[in-house]
Structure formats: structure tokens, C-alpha cells
Design an enzyme around this catalytic site. Structure first.
Site, PDB file in Angstrom:
ATOM      1  N   ALA A 155       9.378 -40.448 -14.880  1.00  0.00           N
ATOM      2  CA  ALA A 155       9.672 -40.816 -13.486  1.00  0.00           C
ATOM      3  C   ALA A 155      10.352 -39.661 -12.744  1.00  0.00           C
ATOM      4  CB  ALA A 155      10.489 -42.104 -13.449  1.00  0.00           C
ATOM      5  N   CYS A 156      11.401 -39.964 -11.992  1.00  0.00           N
ATOM      6  CA  CYS A 156      12.028 -38.921 -11.152  1.00  0.00           C
ATOM      7  C   CYS A 156      12.595 -37.770 -11.976  1.00  0.00           C
ATOM      8  CB  CYS A 156      13.136 -39.528 -10.304  1.00  0.00           C
ATOM      9  SG  CYS A 156      12.478 -40.548  -8.984  1.00  0.00           S
ATOM     10  N   SER A 157      12.820 -37.987 -13.252  1.00  0.00           N
ATOM     11  CA  SER A 157      13.373 -36.911 -14.090  1.00  0.00           C
ATOM     12  C   SER A 157      12.299 -36.046 -14.733  1.00  0.00           C
ATOM     13  CB  SER A 157      14.252 -37.512 -15.189  1.00  0.00           C
ATOM     14  OG  SER A 157      15.384 -38.100 -14.620  1.00  0.00           O
TER      15      SER A 157
END
Ligand code: COA
Length: 373
Positions: A155-157
Site C-alpha cells: 500500500a502507501c509504504s
């Protein structure tokens, strides 16, 4: 031990920008349409009327003023409210591939590397447009890179985890020079009819070249001093889209197949995790928060970034320490911290340290400490 560098970065910005005012106008037109179509149920109390969105709320709650998107018309059509993205033939470069290639070419140029010198391509992003073959392998083929490639999703990471994976591969000898690419068409997984989140995301692609110091040709490289990663399961940011959807026709197109979150809980739970991961990472590297000249943080929410930086520094950060790009790009998922790095790193001097950090669904947090060569 071989030093590993980020030797170049690239940014693809889509051609269209949507202001909060434009987005809110469409949303409010949709609210009027919905409420008039359901006027009887609303009048009898069996259905709640939808409420307007507002630019003032969006700016105050998130710091976002506008976002870039691959298609503006479809999103701003109150009858449609989703980007118009025609399917492409299998023989054509796919959309994620196309924007990923655009960012990768810039990163290669900055690193003074030819595509043929790349022997690892990692596509690391929140939303992959198909199951297989890997987008990374398609990009590897399109650019003419050697070696191998794979897709990954944290995801965002994803970007920081991807940089960590590339650095590990180079350190262990399975690759010499890697491209880590973050193509994000977030507008295709956003529910533009959801008042709580319709303003959150924007489209973009970023890329970095990761390679060993020996033989590096770049004059703007950053040494990776250390990486730290943490995940902790949470349902507070979730998207149930996947191949099993096809097996349950009744819920195949329901809203949970798009992004949804419990924003308040994310704020409360993720911030302490982010602060503690960065704090522990700095401590492990025997660094003080004030030794870091620049914090390239994930770009989801202005208050969140200011809060995290203040907690680490013990004072308000200045604009130089904490560059913000979310005002014009919105949340671009995995790409946010890399956009900040790409746009705000050239002015640093040799020996200056910076910290890249991503955080989001999972929960997941990544921290990469860099030093300008
Ligand atoms: N326009 C106007 N008002 C709105 C609105 C909109 N678009 N959306 C919500 N509101 C209202 C709510 O109904 C609520 O009203 P109430 O107080 O009368 O109940 C009020 O504004 C506050 O809503 P809330 O959802 O608590 O706002 P918030 O301050 O938490 O901000 C986010 C919302 C999503 C911007 C914020 O929670 C956030 O950024 N969280 C972290 C998100 C994150 O990092 N996610 C990671 C994704 S990768």
C-alpha cells in the site's frame, strides 16, 4: 560492506489537475441528483439525505487543494464520477507501465544509467492493474532492462519497502542496479461519491534508481545509511478488490471494492506507530532528530505530517525541513514521499542527512535514512 545509493529519481505528473472547488461542485451536483431521486424515502425518514462537501472542510481537514489525474472529464461528470480509462489491447503498453516508464526514464537520466544496465525492476505500488504478468516484467521488456522484475504491494509504504528490497538484492549480489517504480492511478480506486474520502487522492508515478556506490556515475546521489520497516494488521484502511470478487455476483461492485478508511482511527493509531518507528530508527543509527536536515514524509495529511515532525523534533518544523507536496498532488499513496524527495533534495550538500518515510494501510511504516554523497 558495499554502500548502496539512490542515484536518481523521476516523477511523472498527469496532464490534468482538479481543484477542490471543481471536485466539490461535482459532488454537490451528485448530492442534489441523489436527494431528488430519493425524495420520497428522505421525506418519510427511511433514507438519510446526503450532505454537501466543502472546499473549506477539505483544506482544513487535510491540507489538500488540488490533485493531478489521468482523466478529468469522467471524474467531474456527476452521472459518472470515475475516470474514463479505456482498456488497451494486450499488445499495447499498459497504463501503469506507461506512466511507470515515464518516471523511470527520468530516474535513469538523473542516475546517468542506460536501461540496459538495470538488472532488477520492482514495481511497488498500492493498486496493480492486473494479476499477471507482472507490470515490472512488462516495463523491463519495454525499456530493454536485463535481469528480473517483480511487482509488490505494501500500500502507501510500497516505495520504501521497494527501496529496501532493491538495496538487499544489491547487497546480497542478486542484482547490481535496480529501478523501483511507483505508478499510482489512485483515481480508479477512489469512491468519488463518498463525502469522507472523495478529495483524498491523486494520480502520479515516481521512480528511483538504486545501485552500489562503486561505479555510480550520478552527481546527485544519496547513500542509504539504514532502513527500518514495521507492519501491524488493521482494517481501518481497506480495499476488498480482488479476483475472488468474481465469485460473488451480489457484492461484486459494492463500495468495499474501492478505497475506504476510518480516517480518525487511522490518525490516532498510525501516528504513534510512525513516530516510534522513526524514533527507534534514529536511535539505532545514533542520530538525533535534529541531525536530519530534511524529512520526506508520506503525503496524506498536513496535520499528520506536522504532528509527526513536531513529535520527533520537539518543536515546529520549518518548510525546509518538512517539504509538503500534498497541497497540489493530494495523497498519491506510495509515491508521496518520493515526490517530496524528487522535488526537494537538489539543494542539500554533501554529508547532509534526510529521512524518507512512508506509512499507510496494513498498517505499514517504512523509514529510509539517506546521506547526500
Ligand atoms: N465536506 C464537509 N464536511 C465533511 C466532509 C466533507 N467532504 N467529510 C466529512 N465531513 C464532516 C463529517 O461529517 C464530520 O461532521 P460532524 O463533526 O458533524 O460529525 C466532520 O466533517 C469531521 O469529520 P471527520 O471524518 O472526523 O474529519 P477529520 O478531521 O478526521 O478529517 C480525514 C478526515 C480523512 C482528512 C482525516 O481523518 C485523515 O486525513 N486521516 C488520516 C488519513 C490517512 O492518513 N490515511 C492514510 C491513507 S493512505
Amino acid at each position: 560492506m558495499t554502500d548502496i545509493l539512490i542515484s536518481g529519481s523521476g516523477l511523472y505528473t498527469p496532464p490534468h489537475s482538479i481543484s477542490n472547488e471543481e471536485l466539490v461542485q461535482t459532488f454537490n451536483q451528485y448530492v442534489d441528483l441523489y436527494n431528488s431521486q430519493h425524495s420520497d424515502e428522505i421525506a418519510s425518514g427511511t433514507l438519510a439525505a446526503l450532505e454537501y462537501s466543502s472546499n473549506e472542510f477539505i483544506v482544513k481537514a487535510s491540507g489538500i487543494k488540488s490533485r493531478f489525474v489521468v482523466d478529468k472529464e469522467g471524474i467531474l461528470d456527476p452521472q459518472r464520477m470515475r475516470p474514463n480509462i479505456p482498456e488497451r489491447a494486450d499488445e499495447e503498453l499498459c497504463l501503469l507501465g506507461e506512466i511507470g516508464v515515464a518516471a523511470a526514464e527520468q530516474a535513469l537520466e538523473r542516475a546517468r544509467r542506460k536501461a540496459q544496465e538495470i538488472d532488477l525492476v520492482i514495481v511497488a505500488c498500492s493498486n496493480l492493474q492486473r494479476a499477471y504478468p507482472a507490470i515490472a516484467i512488462e516495463i523491463q521488456h519495454h525499456l530493454g532492462c536485463s535481469g528480473y522484475g517483480y511487482d509488490m504491494n505494501v500500500a502507501c509504504s510500497s516505495a520504501t519497502f521497494g527501496i529496501g528490497a532493491a538495496a538487499d538484492a544489491i547487497r546480497s549480489g542478486t542484482a547490481r542496479c535496480a529501478l523501483v517504480i511507483n505508478p499510482e492511478i489512485t483515481s480508479a480506486h477512489l469512491n468519488f461519491r463518498d463525502r469522507d474520502s472523495h478529495f483524498i487522492f491523486g494520480d502520479v508515478a515516481t521512480a528511483v534508481v538504486v545501485e552500489a556506490e562503486a561505479g555510480c556515475r550520478s552527481d546527485s546521489a544519496f547513500r542509504i545509511l539504514g532502513t527500518q520497516f514495521k507492519t501491524e494488521f488493521s482494517n481501518n484502511i481497506r480495499n476488498n478488490f480482488g479476483f475472488l470478487n468474481n465469485c460473488h455476483a451480489e457484492t461484486r461492485d459494492s463500495n468495499d471494492k474501492l478505497f475506504r478508511q476510518n480516517g480518525r482511527k487511522v490518525f490516532k493509531e498510525l501516528l504513534p506507530l510512525v513516530s516510534s518507528v522513526i524514533h527507534d530508527h534514529l536511535q539505532q543509527m545514533q542520530l538525533e532528530a535534529s541531525d536530519i536536515k530534511r524529512y520526506w514524509l508520506h503525503q496524506a495529511n498536513l496535520t499528520m505530517n506536522l504532528f509527526a515532525a513536531k513529535k520527533l523534533l520537539g518543536r515546529d518544523p520549518d518548510d525546509q525541513e518538512l517539504p509538503i507536496v500534498l497541497d497540489r498532488f493530494a495523497n498519491t499513496s506510495s509515491a508521496g514521499s518520493i515526490i517530496a524527495f524528487h522535488l526537494y533534495s537538489d539543494d542539500l550538500s554533501s554529508g547532509d542527512k534526510g529521512l524518507l518515510s512512508s506509512f499507510g494501510a496494513g498498517y505499514s511504516v517504512g523509514s529510509v535514512i539517506l546521506e547526500k554523497c
